[in-house]
Enzyme design. Structure first.
Site, mmCIF file in Angstrom:
data_model
loop_
_atom_site.group_PDB
_atom_site.id
_atom_site.type_symbol
_atom_site.label_atom_id
_atom_site.label_comp_id
_atom_site.label_asym_id
_atom_site.label_seq_id
_atom_site.Cartn_x
_atom_site.Cartn_y
_atom_site.Cartn_z
ATOM 1 N N HIS A 59 0.732 -1.180 -0.099
ATOM 2 C CA HIS A 59 0.030 0.136 0.048
ATOM 3 C C HIS A 59 0.950 1.216 0.014
ATOM 4 O O HIS A 59 1.874 1.332 0.213
ATOM 5 C CB HIS A 59 -0.922 0.036 1.211
ATOM 6 C CG HIS A 59 -0.552 -0.028 2.497
ATOM 7 N ND1 HIS A 59 0.482 -1.058 3.051
ATOM 8 C CD2 HIS A 59 -0.647 0.922 3.477
ATOM 9 C CE1 HIS A 59 0.547 -0.559 4.158
ATOM 10 N NE2 HIS A 59 0.226 0.533 4.827
ATOM 11 N N HIS A 61 1.421 3.873 1.981
ATOM 12 C CA HIS A 61 1.931 4.811 3.199
ATOM 13 C C HIS A 61 3.337 4.922 3.239
ATOM 14 O O HIS A 61 4.193 3.935 2.504
ATOM 15 C CB HIS A 61 1.389 4.123 4.325
ATOM 16 C CG HIS A 61 0.084 4.335 4.837
ATOM 17 N ND1 HIS A 61 -0.898 3.593 5.807
ATOM 18 C CD2 HIS A 61 -0.696 5.220 4.343
ATOM 19 C CE1 HIS A 61 -1.927 4.269 5.770
ATOM 20 N NE2 HIS A 61 -1.944 4.885 5.031
ATOM 21 N N ASP A 63 5.669 4.453 5.320
ATOM 22 C CA ASP A 63 6.520 3.326 5.845
ATOM 23 C C ASP A 63 6.441 2.174 5.039
ATOM 24 O O ASP A 63 6.828 1.154 5.531
ATOM 25 C CB ASP A 63 6.445 3.264 7.400
ATOM 26 C CG ASP A 63 4.812 2.687 7.329
ATOM 27 O OD1 ASP A 63 3.866 3.368 7.021
ATOM 28 O OD2 ASP A 63 4.660 1.968 8.150
ATOM 29 N N HIS A 64 5.900 2.101 3.898
ATOM 30 C CA HIS A 64 5.795 0.969 2.952
ATOM 31 C C HIS A 64 6.236 1.177 1.448
ATOM 32 O O HIS A 64 6.608 0.458 0.884
ATOM 33 C CB HIS A 64 4.346 0.458 2.949
ATOM 34 C CG HIS A 64 3.930 -0.006 4.150
ATOM 35 N ND1 HIS A 64 3.882 -1.279 4.536
ATOM 36 C CD2 HIS A 64 3.356 0.784 5.248
ATOM 37 C CE1 HIS A 64 3.518 -1.414 5.840
ATOM 38 N NE2 HIS A 64 3.448 -0.284 6.122
ATOM 39 N N HIS A 117 -7.570 -0.657 5.372
ATOM 40 C CA HIS A 117 -6.591 0.342 5.932
ATOM 41 C C HIS A 117 -6.319 1.419 4.853
ATOM 42 O O HIS A 117 -6.040 2.538 5.443
ATOM 43 C CB HIS A 117 -5.271 -0.814 6.312
ATOM 44 C CG HIS A 117 -4.104 -0.111 6.829
ATOM 45 N ND1 HIS A 117 -4.129 0.626 7.951
ATOM 46 C CD2 HIS A 117 -2.815 0.437 6.260
ATOM 47 C CE1 HIS A 117 -3.004 1.235 7.958
ATOM 48 N NE2 HIS A 117 -2.299 1.076 7.120
ATOM 49 N N ASP A 136 -0.138 -4.000 6.084
ATOM 50 C CA ASP A 136 -0.974 -3.600 7.434
ATOM 51 C C ASP A 136 -2.531 -4.004 7.633
ATOM 52 O O ASP A 136 -3.271 -3.315 7.815
ATOM 53 C CB ASP A 136 -0.927 -1.939 7.591
ATOM 54 C CG ASP A 136 0.511 -1.285 7.915
ATOM 55 O OD1 ASP A 136 1.473 -2.282 8.010
ATOM 56 O OD2 ASP A 136 0.686 -0.168 7.654
ATOM 57 N N HIS A 174 4.467 -5.106 10.673
ATOM 58 C CA HIS A 174 4.861 -4.203 11.999
ATOM 59 C C HIS A 174 5.013 -5.159 13.252
ATOM 60 O O HIS A 174 4.327 -6.264 13.306
ATOM 61 C CB HIS A 174 3.819 -3.183 12.486
ATOM 62 C CG HIS A 174 3.717 -2.082 11.574
ATOM 63 N ND1 HIS A 174 4.633 -0.819 11.526
ATOM 64 C CD2 HIS A 174 3.051 -1.691 10.295
ATOM 65 C CE1 HIS A 174 4.370 -0.112 10.493
ATOM 66 N NE2 HIS A 174 3.518 -0.350 9.809
HETATM 67 FE FE FE Z 1 2.632 0.492 8.042
HETATM 68 ZN ZN ZN Z 2 0.000 1.497 6.640
#
Ligand code: FE
Ligand code: ZN
Length: 258
Positions: A59, A61, A63-64, A117, A136, A174
């Protein structure tokens, strides 16, 4: 966990993300699942000696997908990611969605759309290897916060993941497991499998070890977000006999405020 024809190299990124290199020893092809950070991924490639073929994004985000451009520049890899949020994936070369397959050398991943998400979130299931990368959407003992979807969508996404075989090894993005366990125990304290898993998690974390990956069987037995049919859980959150999606939504709401 030794039966897989794919090798997975797991390493920590940022404060609580995991990075994964997935390697097909037959062809030499290698993928990184998401790009939470640049340096740890380059270091992992260096340590393994593997050459990066693909970024597989779950996805959009940061942090991805935040490391996509730099990793692509440094390695010349191709970026594969979610069709339904394609415009938000830096450097995207191939957009994929429900029912598509992604080849990594001799192995194939089936793509699931798992919105909730984020609106376009996808998961990758390497069926023959028996492993799945769920980003996530599903966490060990938890599920992602519903930022861009509805509880109905998230529950339907989790049900898709529940169609994978029980022995599927599940890699989430995570290390949230210990705090997830505290919440899980608050809504289903009678679940003995959960109580014993929670003890093991405390031991692993005290030793500085990861609690990820897990398996579908373990998640089905202990993860409250996969257990809205549990009568104990329903009773504990004052939803005994309520529609399943309502039980799920209330569980998610309680976790948001836990
Ligand atoms: Fe994440
Ligand atoms: Zn995420």
């Amino acid at each position: 966990m030794g039966r897989s024809p794919l090798q997975v190299h797991q390493f920590p990124c940022l404060s609580d993300n995991y990075g994964y290199l997935v390697h097909d020893p037959v062809s030499g092809e290698t993928a990184v699942i998401d790009t939470p950070d640049v340096a740890p991924i380059l270091k992992a490639l260096d340590e393994t000696g593997w050459q990066l073929t693909y970024i597989l994004n779950t996805h959009h985000h940061f942090d991805h997908a935040g490391g996509n451009q730099k990793i692509k520049e440094k390695t010349g890899c191709k970026v594969i990611g979610p069709k339904n949020e394609a415009a938000k994936i830096p450097g995207l070369d191939r957009a994929v969605g429900d029912g598509d397959t992604v080849a990594l050398g001799s192995q194939r991943a089936m793509v699931f759309d798992v919105p909730g998400h984020t609106a376009g979130h996808i998961a990758y299931w390497f069926e023959e290897a028996g492993i799945a990368f769920v980003g996530d959407t599903l966490f060990a003992l938890g599920c992602g916060r519903i930022f861009e979807g509805t509880p109905e969508q998230m529950w339907s996404s989790l049900q898709k993941l529940m169609t994978m075989p029980d022995d599927t090894i599940v890699y989430c993005a995570h290390e949230y497991t210990q705090s997830n366990a505290a919440f899980a125990l608050s809504v289903e304290p009678q679940n003995e499998a959960l109580v014993s898993r929670s003890r093991q998690i405390d031991e692993l974390r005290a030793a500085g070890k990861p609690t990820v990956p897990s398996t579908m069987a373990l998640e089905k037995a202990t993860n409250p977000f996969l257990r809205p049919t549990s009568k104990d859980l329903q009773a504990n959150i004052n939803k005994l006999g309520a529609p399943i999606v309502e039980v799920f939504a209330e569980t998610r709401r309680l976790k948001d405020n836990f």
